[in-house]
Design a protein around this motif. Structure first.
Motif, PDB file in Angstrom:
ATOM      1  N   LEU A  11       0.857  -1.187   0.000  1.00 30.21           N
ATOM      2  CA  LEU A  11       0.000   0.000   0.000  1.00 30.21           C
ATOM      3  C   LEU A  11       0.892   1.235   0.000  1.00 30.21           C
ATOM      4  O   LEU A  11       1.805   1.361   0.824  1.00 30.21           O
ATOM      5  N   THR A  91      -3.502   0.845  -9.204  1.00 32.79           N
ATOM      6  CA  THR A  91      -3.933  -0.187  -8.273  1.00 32.79           C
ATOM      7  C   THR A  91      -4.370  -1.431  -9.033  1.00 32.79           C
ATOM      8  O   THR A  91      -5.232  -1.372  -9.910  1.00 32.79           O
ATOM      9  N   THR A 120      -1.589  -1.374  -4.155  1.00 35.70           N
ATOM     10  CA  THR A 120      -2.725  -0.500  -3.869  1.00 35.70           C
ATOM     11  C   THR A 120      -2.202   0.914  -3.664  1.00 35.70           C
ATOM     12  O   THR A 120      -1.345   1.151  -2.807  1.00 35.70           O
ATOM     13  N   SER A 122      -3.275   4.640  -2.699  1.00 41.99           N
ATOM     14  CA  SER A 122      -4.359   5.384  -2.057  1.00 41.99           C
ATOM     15  C   SER A 122      -4.210   6.881  -2.325  1.00 41.99           C
ATOM     16  O   SER A 122      -3.105   7.418  -2.369  1.00 41.99           O
TER      17      SER A 122
END
Length: 123
Positions: A11, A91, A120, A122
């Motif tokens: 992430l 992503t 991922t 964000s």
């Protein structure tokens, strides 16, 4: 037979960087072209980048040009994907593949696949 294991996903925030690795087994690693594909939920698997056996020929999808860099170390049986300036649309589950038999930008034309590593991004 070649076995591939991806690592390095995770992430990260928009604008960040990740470096993916794909370790291959088998003494024939240096004989094959390698590629990174990705697949987002509900979408088809798409080519991200590919690299020839000697690294002389490299291809990038338009969506990642200037941000991603593919490289390989045949002595270590490893291919890398350096991903910079990541965007939310990057992503996806990222796969490495080897041993193409046809079109390099067509997933079904690659013989061997890893299990994938999740990236991922964000916002």
């Amino acid at each position: 037979q070649v076995q591939l294991v991806e690592s390095g996903g995770g992430l990260v925030q928009v604008g960040g960087s990740l470096r993916l690795s794909c370790a291959a087994s088998g003494r024939t690693f240096g004989l094959y072209a390698m590629a990174w594909f990705r697949q987002a939920p509900g979408k088809e698997r798409e080519i991200v980048a590919s690299i020839s056996r000697t690294s002389a020929n490299i291809y990038y999808a338009d969506s990642v040009k200037g941000r991603f860099t593919i490289s390989r170390d045949n002595a270590k049986n490893t291919v890398f994907l350096q991903m910079n300036s990541l965007k939310a649309e990057d992503t996806a589950l990222y796969y490495c593949a080897t041993s193409p038999v046809g079109r390099w930008d067509y997933a079904p034309d690659w013989n061997f696949w890893g299990q994938g590593t999740q990236v991922t991004v964000s916002s």
